[in-house]
Design a protein around this motif. Structure first.
Motif, PDB file in Angstrom:
ATOM      1  N   TRP A 182      -3.930   8.952   2.225  1.00 10.29           N
ATOM      2  CA  TRP A 182      -2.832   8.016   1.486  1.00 10.29           C
ATOM      3  C   TRP A 182      -1.728   8.509   1.978  1.00 10.29           C
ATOM      4  O   TRP A 182      -1.261   9.622   1.529  1.00 10.29           O
ATOM      5  N   ASP A 183      -0.597   7.579   2.767  1.00 10.54           N
ATOM      6  CA  ASP A 183       0.831   8.287   3.388  1.00 10.54           C
ATOM      7  C   ASP A 183       1.969   7.908   2.775  1.00 10.54           C
ATOM      8  O   ASP A 183       1.756   6.405   3.474  1.00 10.54           O
ATOM      9  N   SER A 184       2.244   7.829   1.611  1.00 13.32           N
ATOM     10  CA  SER A 184       3.605   6.919   1.068  1.00 13.32           C
ATOM     11  C   SER A 184       4.878   6.791   2.081  1.00 13.32           C
ATOM     12  O   SER A 184       5.813   6.400   2.739  1.00 13.32           O
ATOM     13  N   ASN A 185       4.908   8.084   3.174  1.00 15.11           N
ATOM     14  CA  ASN A 185       5.969   7.753   4.242  1.00 15.11           C
ATOM     15  C   ASN A 185       5.948   6.766   5.487  1.00 15.11           C
ATOM     16  O   ASN A 185       6.498   5.906   5.581  1.00 15.11           O
ATOM     17  N   SER A 186       4.399   6.008   5.703  1.00 20.03           N
ATOM     18  CA  SER A 186       4.310   5.699   6.511  1.00 20.03           C
ATOM     19  C   SER A 186       3.375   4.602   6.152  1.00 20.03           C
ATOM     20  O   SER A 186       3.746   3.314   6.792  1.00 20.03           O
TER      21      SER A 186
END
Length: 140
Positions: A48-52
């Motif tokens: 999980w990448d909260s940026n993208s």
């Protein structure tokens, strides 16, 4: 721009890391589409990448056969599994920092992810075989 080597996740995400992840995910998404169109079952393993917010997979998510599954062990379990895989050493520290950063942001994102159709499975007490069995039971 990544000139050589790789940029690794940690507490600070450099522009080079963001670029590297974007390119890798766009490539994985296109390969998934190509293989799926050729009749293969496809699995993408990512974090999980909260940026993208994994927007790079948008085209993959449009396929009605796609199952969005988040394996979500406790943070402690994730750290222990990482330590077991990686062993002691400096290369383990960036992964540990990455796990901390992801979990700080992921916990608050879980309700939205569920609303977007993600299946969230707590795998803290599961081995690989049990996790696969759980996924197959949900997706068939």
């Amino acid at each position: 721009m990544v000139v050589t080597g790789g940029a690794y996740p940690g507490s600070i995400w450099s522009p080079e890391l963001v670029e590297q992840l974007k390119l890798a995910r766009e490539s994985a998404a296109q390969m998934a589409i190509n293989y799926s169109n050729a009749g293969f079952a496809v699995t993408i393993d990512d974090f999980w990448d909260s940026n993208s917010r994994l927007v790079e997979y948008h085209a993959v998510f449009q396929d009605p056969r796609t199952h969005k599954i988040l394996l979500y062990p406790s943070q402690l379990t994730a750290q222990e599994r990482n330590q077991k895989r990686a062993g002691a050493g400096n290369e383990n520290s960036y992964i540990a920092a990455g796990i901390r950063a992801v979990y700080e942001r992921l916990q608050s994102a879980i309700p939205d992810l569920r609303q977007q159709g993600w299946i969230v499975i707590d795998t803290s007490d599961q081995d690989v075989e049990t996790t696969v069995t759980s996924i197959l039971a949900i997706t068939r």
